[in-house]
Design an enzyme around this catalytic site. Structure first.
Site, mmCIF file in Angstrom:
data_model
loop_
_atom_site.group_PDB
_atom_site.id
_atom_site.type_symbol
_atom_site.label_atom_id
_atom_site.label_comp_id
_atom_site.label_asym_id
_atom_site.label_seq_id
_atom_site.Cartn_x
_atom_site.Cartn_y
_atom_site.Cartn_z
ATOM 1 N N ASP A 9 -24.470 1.547 -1.387
ATOM 2 C CA ASP A 9 -24.498 3.018 -1.539
ATOM 3 C C ASP A 9 -25.894 3.637 -1.696
ATOM 4 O O ASP A 9 -26.103 4.502 -2.559
ATOM 5 C CB ASP A 9 -23.630 3.436 -2.747
ATOM 6 C CG ASP A 9 -22.162 3.063 -2.592
ATOM 7 O OD1 ASP A 9 -21.796 2.455 -1.573
ATOM 8 O OD2 ASP A 9 -21.369 3.385 -3.509
ATOM 9 N N LYS A 107 -16.051 3.127 1.938
ATOM 10 C CA LYS A 107 -15.068 2.976 0.868
ATOM 11 C C LYS A 107 -14.852 4.295 0.161
ATOM 12 O O LYS A 107 -15.679 5.207 0.286
ATOM 13 C CB LYS A 107 -15.538 1.901 -0.124
ATOM 14 C CG LYS A 107 -16.849 2.263 -0.767
ATOM 15 C CD LYS A 107 -17.435 1.119 -1.558
ATOM 16 C CE LYS A 107 -18.711 1.533 -2.231
ATOM 17 N NZ LYS A 107 -18.582 2.698 -3.144
ATOM 18 N N CYS A 152 -20.895 0.984 -8.836
ATOM 19 C CA CYS A 152 -20.553 0.291 -7.590
ATOM 20 C C CYS A 152 -21.195 -1.086 -7.467
ATOM 21 O O CYS A 152 -20.566 -2.013 -6.956
ATOM 22 C CB CYS A 152 -20.854 1.184 -6.394
ATOM 23 S SG CYS A 152 -19.706 2.593 -6.333
HETATM 24 C C1 VGL Z 1 -20.570 5.484 -7.392
HETATM 25 C C2 VGL Z 1 -19.614 6.894 -8.909
HETATM 26 C C3 VGL Z 1 -18.792 7.428 -7.939
HETATM 27 C C4 VGL Z 1 -21.591 4.421 -7.128
HETATM 28 C C5 VGL Z 1 -19.760 5.994 -6.406
HETATM 29 O O1 VGL Z 1 -22.011 4.246 -5.952
HETATM 30 O O2 VGL Z 1 -21.990 3.731 -8.102
HETATM 31 N N1 VGL Z 1 -20.485 5.930 -8.641
HETATM 32 N N2 VGL Z 1 -18.877 6.968 -6.688
#
Ligand code: VGL
Ligand code: ZN
Length: 198
Positions: A9, A107, A152
């Protein structure tokens, strides 16, 4: 070589200026790029939510960002709207090297279930397909980097260790959200699962 680098991410939404900015999120990009040539396989993940996703506080009347609610699959932190499919917020950081990526795992696409982990949705049951990809490639060792350490990256690392991979998290190439001690809890949980924190 049967090692894969899993880049979690590294998107505009989690970098300064993004909708769910992680402090220092962009600082890790050059180091991640520099690490890529050492791996046979590079996999990127991308948080990729439909608008109105159930993990957004805006989808819950009378709730605010960072409240925790009970979902059918367990407790869920409510987030600001972030990483909406196709938006600039969901795009990879512009400096992230994406050319060497064998695959991009998206995702969080199910409106009813969040997905922190690169392997399973937050119901801990619905797979993303990444385990099958890695197995067919003969990958046994994973190095994880990216955002955010305590959500994540943490969920991905623990799932990977449970699936039998040898997992290292390069903490210098992650940054945390750190809500109410979530970073310390994540580090304890990863270590307990057998993840090497480096
Ligand atoms: C994430 C919160 C919500 C992350 C993704 O990538 O850690 N955290 N969505
Ligand atoms: Zn998300």
């Amino acid at each position: 070589m049967s090692d894969a680098l899993i880049v979690i991410d590294v998107q505009n939404g989690f970098c300064p200026g993004g909708q769910l900015a992680v402090p220092g999120g962009a600082d890790i990009v050059p180091g991640i790029n520099a690490l890529m040539p050492e791996f046979a396989h590079v996999i990127l993940t991308q948080d990729w939510h439909p608008s109105g996703h159930s993990s957004f506080a805006s989808s819950h009347p009378d709730r605010a960002p960072y409240d925790v609610v009970e979902m059918p699959y367990g407790p869920q932190v409510l987030w600001p709207d972030h990483c909406i499919q196709g938006s600039d917020d969901a795009a990879f950081h512009p400096d992230l090297a994406t050319d060497r990526a064998r695959a991009v795992i998206r995702k969080g696409m199910n409106p009813a279930v969040d997905s922190y982990s690169a392997f399973f949705e937050n119901d801990h049951a619905t797979p993303t397909g990444l385990d099958g990809l890695l197995r067919t490639l003969g990958v046994e060792r994973l190095v994880l980097v990216g955002l955010a350490t305590d959500f994540c990256v943490n969920f991905s690392a623990v799932d990977a260790a449970r699936l039998g991979y040898a997992v290292t998290v390069r903490e210098d190439l992650t940054r945390a959200i750190d809500l109410d001690g979530s970073l310390a809890a994540a580090r304890d949980g990863m270590r307990a699962a057998g993840v090497v924190l480096e």
